[in-house]
Design an enzyme around this catalytic site. Structure first.
Site, PDB file in Angstrom:
ATOM      1  N   ASP A  27       0.978  -1.315   0.071  1.00  0.00           N
ATOM      2  CA  ASP A  27       0.145   0.015   0.043  1.00  0.00           C
ATOM      3  C   ASP A  27       1.011   1.249  -0.081  1.00  0.00           C
ATOM      4  OD1 ASP A  27      -2.456   1.685   0.224  1.00  0.00           O
ATOM      5  OD2 ASP A  27      -3.343   0.120   0.982  1.00  0.00           O
ATOM      6  N   HIS A 102      -2.550   3.354  -4.860  1.00  0.00           N
ATOM      7  CA  HIS A 102      -2.031   2.899  -3.661  1.00  0.00           C
ATOM      8  C   HIS A 102      -0.674   2.214  -3.584  1.00  0.00           C
ATOM      9  CE1 HIS A 102      -5.497   3.708  -0.911  1.00  0.00           C
ATOM     10  NE2 HIS A 102      -6.323   3.126  -1.942  1.00  0.00           N
ATOM     11  N   GLU A 165      -9.522   3.108  -5.627  1.00  0.00           N
ATOM     12  CA  GLU A 165      -8.928   4.367  -5.382  1.00  0.00           C
ATOM     13  C   GLU A 165      -7.742   5.006  -6.196  1.00  0.00           C
ATOM     14  OE1 GLU A 165     -10.701   4.592  -1.109  1.00  0.00           O
ATOM     15  OE2 GLU A 165      -8.639   3.417  -1.070  1.00  0.00           O
TER      16      GLU A 165
END
Ligand code: ACM
Length: 368
Positions: A27, A102, A165
């Site tokens: 991440d 990410h 995202e």
């Protein structure tokens, strides 16, 4: 989380007849798996210089950091040990390697993976970031090299590549990326992400694996073999199942175990937000009401999410997971007509004695 705790957690999954451990390994704030061909992913990407204290706010000048270097990663030997430990307990370990968003930790390690090429640091706070992988042949080859090592470690047919995202501002601002979109005959950045994921989908498929992604992977044209995790509600899962894809239901409103368990927040440990009491987990039906019965068999199951940015260690993980995980286990194994929350609660009282003996820091019943 320590390797020994990961094993304990797998034991607890097996105890509850949960057969999959989805292991989110990369991440923005850390890259947690050794990749031998690219040692900077862990020598640089596994470490952040400090960590935000509390929640982030709209006013960065009000934010406080702990000043403590934080990090660590699982060696390939650790991974093999954990995967074998899980296999012996009939738990499949699905690794997640996030792309194209990410990815700040990876870009901090290898700035050429990013769009600007500028050096950056492993993120020290939570959320979503502008940095994103570039869609060049070189970056695709890099991530496929990573996946080659990941596939050698994880026998799982499913390999999770994230896809959630992924902020598109860097792609919008880059003449190279815009030229790439044109050259590929694509219309926009969403389609470019779809194209990127399709390169990975084909690579995994050629090795007998299949891609899993969060429901954003629907937005740019779904990869032919993809399995969708429906987290932003049920719509993504419904659309994917109707299109003939397998899905795992992971909606925030019922399965995000990083959400608060009570509205009495003063007496709960800091969490990301949200509100997910035990009864709401128990009330979940993994087959969406809006899904036509002929597509229901595409629902592989449901999954609890335990994002750990607010969970400083094993005891905090246990507190958030239990007893909500017990409720989820019944949700995925109990025919709907046999579900009965009061009966569950009565049996849970005994079950919590088992968890206590196993030294699990569950959230006690009856707390407001
Ligand atoms: C997610 O919670 N970003 C999948």
């Amino acid at each position: 989380m320590p390797k020994e705790f990961v094993k304990k957690y797998i034991d607890l999954l097996a105890l509850h007849k949960l057969n999959t451990f989805h292991w989110h390994l990369t991440d923005d704030q850390g890259w947690r798996i050794e990749i031998k061909k690219y040692p900077r992913l862990t020598s640089v990407g596994a470490w952040r210089k400090e960590t935000l204290v509390g929640h982030s706010t709209d006013d960065p000048s009000a934010e406080r950091y702990d000043g403590q270097r934080h990090g660590g990663f699982y060696t390939q030997d650790d991974v093999r040990e954990i995967v074998e430990y899980a296999r012996a307990r009939f738990v499949n370990v699905v690794p997640e390697i996030e792309m194209p968003g990410h990815s700040v930790a990876a870009i901090a390690a290898y700035p050429e993976l990013g769009v600007t090429g500028e050096p950056t640091e492993v993120a020290t706070k939570w959320g979503v970031f502008d940095d994103i992988l570039n869609p060049s042949d070189r970056t695709i080859a890099f991530m496929q090299d990573v996946l080659t090592q990941v596939m050698a470690l994880f026998p799982s047919r499913e390999i999770h590549l994230g896809g959630d995202e992924a902020v598109k501002t860097r792609w919008q601002a880059s003449p190279e990326v815009q030229a790439r979109i044109k050259a590929l005959g694509l219309e926009n950045e969403e389609q470019l992400q779809g194209w990127f994921m399709k390169q990975m989908d084909a690579f995994l498929a050629a090795h007998g694996r299949r891609l899993v992604g969060w429901d954003e992977i629907l937005e740019g044209g779904l990869s032919p073999n993809a399995v969708v995790m429906s987290w932003r509600g049920e719509a993504g899962g419904i659309a994917a199942a109707r299109a003939g894809h397998d899905v795992v239901m992971t909606p925030t409103a019922y399965t995000y175990f990083d959400y608060y368990q009570s509205q009495d927040r003063d007496h709960e440990p800091l969490a990301i937000g949200g509100d997910l009491p035990l009864e709401q987990v128990y009330g979940y039906d993994p087959i969406p009401a809006g899904l036509e019965p002929q597509f229901a068999s595409h629902v592989l199951g449901a999954q609890g999410q335990l994002w750990s940015e607010y969970l400083p260690g094993p005891k905090a993980v246990e507190y958030m997971a239990f007893p909500r995980l017990c409720a989820l286990a019944e949700v995925v194994w109990t025919p709907k007509p046999r579900k009965d929350y009061q009966d569950f609660l009565a049996r849970l009282a005994t079950h919590l004695e088992r968890l206590a003996i196993l030294d699990v820091n569950y959230r006690p019943l009856g707390r407001p």
